[in-house]
Design an enzyme around this catalytic site. Structure first.
Site, PDB file in Angstrom:
ATOM      1  N   HIS A  29     -58.762  41.350   0.383  1.00  0.00           N
ATOM      2  CA  HIS A  29     -58.779  40.437  -0.769  1.00  0.00           C
ATOM      3  C   HIS A  29     -57.477  39.656  -0.856  1.00  0.00           C
ATOM      4  CE1 HIS A  29     -60.716  39.358  -4.696  1.00  0.00           C
ATOM      5  NE2 HIS A  29     -59.491  38.881  -4.882  1.00  0.00           N
ATOM      6  N   HIS A  31     -56.157  35.161  -1.296  1.00  0.00           N
ATOM      7  CA  HIS A  31     -56.538  33.767  -1.500  1.00  0.00           C
ATOM      8  C   HIS A  31     -55.578  32.886  -0.695  1.00  0.00           C
ATOM      9  CE1 HIS A  31     -58.748  35.376  -4.936  1.00  0.00           C
ATOM     10  NE2 HIS A  31     -57.616  35.891  -5.384  1.00  0.00           N
ATOM     11  N   ARG A 122     -68.900  34.898  -4.176  1.00  0.00           N
ATOM     12  CA  ARG A 122     -68.291  35.544  -5.339  1.00  0.00           C
ATOM     13  C   ARG A 122     -68.711  34.835  -6.616  1.00  0.00           C
ATOM     14  NH1 ARG A 122     -61.916  35.425  -7.212  1.00  0.00           N
ATOM     15  NH2 ARG A 122     -61.702  37.620  -7.774  1.00  0.00           N
ATOM     16  N   HIS A 179     -61.259  44.543  -7.831  1.00  0.00           N
ATOM     17  CA  HIS A 179     -60.127  45.056  -8.599  1.00  0.00           C
ATOM     18  C   HIS A 179     -60.496  46.206  -9.539  1.00  0.00           C
ATOM     19  CE1 HIS A 179     -58.351  41.581  -6.880  1.00  0.00           C
ATOM     20  NE2 HIS A 179     -58.717  40.714  -7.798  1.00  0.00           N
ATOM     21  N   ASP A 254     -54.411  41.223  -2.805  1.00  0.00           N
ATOM     22  CA  ASP A 254     -54.653  40.177  -3.812  1.00  0.00           C
ATOM     23  C   ASP A 254     -53.593  39.081  -3.750  1.00  0.00           C
ATOM     24  OD1 ASP A 254     -56.079  38.893  -5.854  1.00  0.00           O
ATOM     25  OD2 ASP A 254     -54.931  39.893  -7.438  1.00  0.00           O
TER      26      ASP A 254
END
Length: 312
Positions: A29, A31, A122, A179, A254
């Site tokens: 995970h 971005h 998602r 999460h 993350d």
């Protein structure tokens, strides 16, 4: 209105992780943001982050000893998934994607995403990220995803776990909860919301990301630094999930940590794995075996580096 000044959301010089990760370890995970002159930010995004490019991500993974990754589209770029397509293309099979799409996404658009290395889509059920998809649309779309061997990824407020559980259990394809369901770790293992998450995971088609120990336990002091010991309540929940649902958990940093209370240190987050998955068997399942099974990575040699423009 979005802020005019770019917000730096990640540590430019994270500490080195002291633990050695297993070969093929996966960060499930992250971005990527921008650069906005090439990949514009969505007008609907409330965050205007500093560029967090694929090159910076590749360098972070070399620094931490991570060999595989799943990049998740964020609302910063909205439903324009090109920024992830670009990163996947540079990753030589070691970087895959999860897209944002509308509920009425066309079959052609889904086929195009699959061809470009996307393994799932998602949907957000978070108030700060805008309107959510209708529950019935979610169930219908899951059948179209199943036809393409894609999964459904859900980012939801913890208060919605119980409400959404029946819909997620009926999905025709695997479901991944982001999460740890965004529960408040400081309420402990017996909190109603964490117990609702565990009941959801009693269904074998459900998976959970034990990412976000810094989000579910995000207490900071007056100077903006996390309380010590670092994220102990979040680690306790993650450890319980890994122990109780060993084949249904994946992990992620993350990075670059948007919409946060502070800027986490990715070296600290990585070293927390020693407590989250304290045995060699648990760590292998969490970082290698489970991601390989869920995301279906190609088995590429661990010596392969991302392409040309990843910095040393």
């Amino acid at each position: 209105m979005p802020s005019a000044a770019p917000v730096l959301t990640y540590a430019r010089q994270p500490t080195s992780a002291s633990m050695r990760l297993p070969a093929g370890a996966c960060d499930s995970h992250v971005h990527v943001f921008g650069p906005p002159e090439r990949f514009p930010y969505s007008p609907q995004s409330v965050l205007r982050p500093a560029t967090a490019s694929k090159e910076t991500l590749f360098a972070l993974h070399r620094h931490l000893g991570i060999e595989r990754c799943v990049i998740v589209q964020s609302m910063v770029h909205g439903m324009d998934n090109r920024v992830i397509e670009d990163a996947i293309a540079a990753g030589q099979g070691r970087y895959l994607g999860v897209a944002l799409v509308p509920s009425d996404v066309s079959d052609a658009a889904l086929d195009r995403l699959v061809a470009r290395g996307f393994k799932g889509v998602r949907f957000n059920f978070m108030p700060h990220l805008g309107p959510a998809i209708d529950r019935s649309d979610l169930r219908l779309l899951s059948h179209r995803l199943a036809d393409r061997d894609m999964h459904l990824q859900i980012h939801m407020a913890s208060a919605l776990i119980q409400e959404l559980s029946p819909w997620l259990q009926e999905a025709a394809t695997p479901v991944v909860v982001d999460h740890m369901g965004r529960v408040d770790a400081r309420q402990g293992l017996q909190s109603a919301e964490f117990q609702a998450l565990c009941r959801l995971l009693d269904h074998s088609g459900l998976h959970v990301k034990v990412s976000g120990i810094d989000r579910v336990d995000a207490g900071v002091d007056a100077s903006g630094h996390p309380h010590q010991p670092f994220y102990s309540a979040g680690i306790a929940l993650a450890h319980y999930l890994v122990k109780t649902f060993p084949e249904q958990c994946v992990w992620g940093t993350d990075w670059p940590h948007p919409h946060h209370t502070h800027v986490p240190d990715d070296g600290v987050l990585t070293d927390a794995l020693a407590q989250i998955a304290p045995s060699e068997q648990a760590l292998q399942a969490l970082l290698v075996d489970n991601p390989l099974r869920l995301y279906k990575f190609d088995h590429v040699p661990s010596s392969i580096e991302p392409t040309e423009d990843a910095p040393a």
